[in-house]
Design a protein around this motif. Sequence first.
Motif, PDB file in Angstrom:
ATOM      1  N   ASP A  12      37.486 -17.267 -42.610  1.00 60.72           N
ATOM      2  CA  ASP A  12      37.006 -16.468 -43.733  1.00 60.72           C
ATOM      3  C   ASP A  12      35.491 -16.350 -43.678  1.00 60.72           C
ATOM      4  O   ASP A  12      34.821 -17.005 -42.882  1.00 60.72           O
ATOM      5  CB  ASP A  12      37.477 -17.055 -45.061  1.00 60.72           C
ATOM      6  CG  ASP A  12      37.116 -18.527 -45.218  1.00 60.72           C
ATOM      7  OD1 ASP A  12      36.209 -19.008 -44.500  1.00 60.72           O
ATOM      8  OD2 ASP A  12      37.734 -19.198 -46.049  1.00 60.72           O
ATOM      9  N   ALA A  13      34.956 -15.504 -44.532  1.00 58.73           N
ATOM     10  CA  ALA A  13      33.505 -15.290 -44.578  1.00 58.73           C
ATOM     11  C   ALA A  13      33.132 -14.713 -45.930  1.00 58.73           C
ATOM     12  O   ALA A  13      33.934 -14.012 -46.571  1.00 58.73           O
ATOM     13  CB  ALA A  13      33.065 -14.337 -43.464  1.00 58.73           C
ATOM     14  N   HIS A  14      31.912 -15.012 -46.339  1.00 60.54           N
ATOM     15  CA  HIS A  14      31.351 -14.454 -47.574  1.00 60.54           C
ATOM     16  C   HIS A  14      29.901 -14.084 -47.273  1.00 60.54           C
ATOM     17  O   HIS A  14      29.101 -14.950 -46.931  1.00 60.54           O
ATOM     18  CB  HIS A  14      31.411 -15.454 -48.728  1.00 60.54           C
ATOM     19  CG  HIS A  14      30.826 -14.928 -50.000  1.00 60.54           C
ATOM     20  ND1 HIS A  14      31.570 -14.202 -50.911  1.00 60.54           N
ATOM     21  CD2 HIS A  14      29.567 -14.980 -50.502  1.00 60.54           C
ATOM     22  CE1 HIS A  14      30.791 -13.853 -51.925  1.00 60.54           C
ATOM     23  NE2 HIS A  14      29.561 -14.314 -51.694  1.00 60.54           N
ATOM     24  N   LEU A  15      29.589 -12.801 -47.385  1.00 62.26           N
ATOM     25  CA  LEU A  15      28.256 -12.322 -47.030  1.00 62.26           C
ATOM     26  C   LEU A  15      27.675 -11.454 -48.136  1.00 62.26           C
ATOM     27  O   LEU A  15      28.406 -10.761 -48.857  1.00 62.26           O
ATOM     28  CB  LEU A  15      28.297 -11.504 -45.736  1.00 62.26           C
ATOM     29  CG  LEU A  15      28.740 -12.211 -44.449  1.00 62.26           C
ATOM     30  CD1 LEU A  15      28.761 -11.226 -43.295  1.00 62.26           C
ATOM     31  CD2 LEU A  15      27.846 -13.389 -44.135  1.00 62.26           C
ATOM     32  N   SER A  27      33.660 -10.541 -49.279  1.00 63.83           N
ATOM     33  CA  SER A  27      34.395 -11.730 -48.848  1.00 63.83           C
ATOM     34  C   SER A  27      35.665 -11.286 -48.148  1.00 63.83           C
ATOM     35  O   SER A  27      36.297 -10.293 -48.547  1.00 63.83           O
ATOM     36  CB  SER A  27      34.770 -12.605 -50.047  1.00 63.83           C
ATOM     37  OG  SER A  27      33.623 -13.061 -50.732  1.00 63.83           O
ATOM     38  N   VAL A  82      28.274  -4.829 -43.098  1.00 62.66           N
ATOM     39  CA  VAL A  82      28.603  -6.154 -43.641  1.00 62.66           C
ATOM     40  C   VAL A  82      30.041  -6.537 -43.289  1.00 62.66           C
ATOM     41  O   VAL A  82      30.321  -7.700 -42.954  1.00 62.66           O
ATOM     42  CB  VAL A  82      28.374  -6.194 -45.162  1.00 62.66           C
ATOM     43  CG1 VAL A  82      28.776  -7.548 -45.732  1.00 62.66           C
ATOM     44  CG2 VAL A  82      26.909  -5.915 -45.481  1.00 62.66           C
ATOM     45  N   ARG A  85      30.018  -7.751 -39.716  1.00 64.02           N
ATOM     46  CA  ARG A  85      29.418  -9.083 -39.600  1.00 64.02           C
ATOM     47  C   ARG A  85      30.353 -10.167 -40.127  1.00 64.02           C
ATOM     48  O   ARG A  85      30.433 -11.268 -39.570  1.00 64.02           O
ATOM     49  CB  ARG A  85      28.083  -9.120 -40.341  1.00 64.02           C
ATOM     50  CG  ARG A  85      27.000  -8.285 -39.674  1.00 64.02           C
ATOM     51  CD  ARG A  85      25.702  -8.289 -40.474  1.00 64.02           C
ATOM     52  NE  ARG A  85      24.675  -7.469 -39.830  1.00 64.02           N
ATOM     53  CZ  ARG A  85      23.482  -7.213 -40.346  1.00 64.02           C
ATOM     54  NH1 ARG A  85      23.159  -7.711 -41.545  1.00 64.02           N
ATOM     55  NH2 ARG A  85      22.615  -6.465 -39.688  1.00 64.02           N
ATOM     56  N   ALA A  86      31.068  -9.847 -41.209  1.00 61.12           N
ATOM     57  CA  ALA A  86      32.011 -10.815 -41.774  1.00 61.12           C
ATOM     58  C   ALA A  86      33.176 -11.060 -40.818  1.00 61.12           C
ATOM     59  O   ALA A  86      33.631 -12.197 -40.659  1.00 61.12           O
ATOM     60  CB  ALA A  86      32.513 -10.324 -43.125  1.00 61.12           C
ATOM     61  N   GLN A  89      31.939 -13.324 -38.048  1.00 58.08           N
ATOM     62  CA  GLN A  89      31.786 -14.708 -38.514  1.00 58.08           C
ATOM     63  C   GLN A  89      33.142 -15.381 -38.684  1.00 58.08           C
ATOM     64  O   GLN A  89      33.341 -16.534 -38.276  1.00 58.08           O
ATOM     65  CB  GLN A  89      31.024 -14.731 -39.832  1.00 58.08           C
ATOM     66  CG  GLN A  89      30.822 -16.133 -40.405  1.00 58.08           C
ATOM     67  CD  GLN A  89      29.972 -16.124 -41.666  1.00 58.08           C
ATOM     68  OE1 GLN A  89      28.920 -15.495 -41.710  1.00 58.08           O
ATOM     69  NE2 GLN A  89      30.435 -16.806 -42.703  1.00 58.08           N
ATOM     70  N   ALA A  90      34.092 -14.668 -39.277  1.00 55.98           N
ATOM     71  CA  ALA A  90      35.405 -15.261 -39.546  1.00 55.98           C
ATOM     72  C   ALA A  90      36.187 -15.540 -38.268  1.00 55.98           C
ATOM     73  O   ALA A  90      36.967 -16.498 -38.209  1.00 55.98           O
ATOM     74  CB  ALA A  90      36.206 -14.345 -40.465  1.00 55.98           C
TER      75      ALA A  90
END
Length: 207
Positions: A12-15, A27, A82, A85-86, A89-90
């Motif tokens: 998961d990811a939160h940006l 998210s 975004v 990018r998320a 990252q995830a």
Amino acid sequence: MSSSSPAAAPRDAHLQRETSESSIELSLNLDGTGVSDINTTVPFFDHLLTAFAKHSLTDLAVRAHGDTDIDVHHTVEDVGIVLGRAIKQALGDKSGIARYGDALVPLDEALAQAVVDVSGRPYLVHSGEPAGFEFHLIGGHFTGSMVRHVFEAIAFNAGLTMHVTVLGGRDPHHIAEAEFKAFARAFRLAKALDPLVTGIPSTKGAL
């Protein structure tokens, strides 16, 4: 005595991203069920992102606003940045993923194909939209040209190789939605954890 394997790390990811043109909070959970909560202030784009979440089985929450009094371009493209990018990252080091996915998706008269490689090499091949599609206002506010812009933003920020091809279609709404659903279904396969894959699915040992 049996031993249980350790739980997989959450993907998961939160940006958040703030510029003079837009403000975005996003998210996602790659191992979700397709639940979404999206408000970009661009209604048709909300519709496309909801379809992406639903058909890729990615839980997605987006809050965005920007200078849509000028044009939707900045807000839509920045959300794509975004989101890419998320996703990157995830995915982490991409260990155990299937890596490749492809899908052919119809929406009434429209037909779109997407092929995704979680390659770490950003590349987009996008073709087949009918002449004039890029100028059409869908829902009175979302120009057809933004479909390619979003795919570019996602591909280059997530490190995906993406081929998206429109094979047929007449209605701009249907064409755009078929493209997003095809991408979603291809990405769903590519991000999936494959029990037959050990480590990173690349002869280089890295993606």
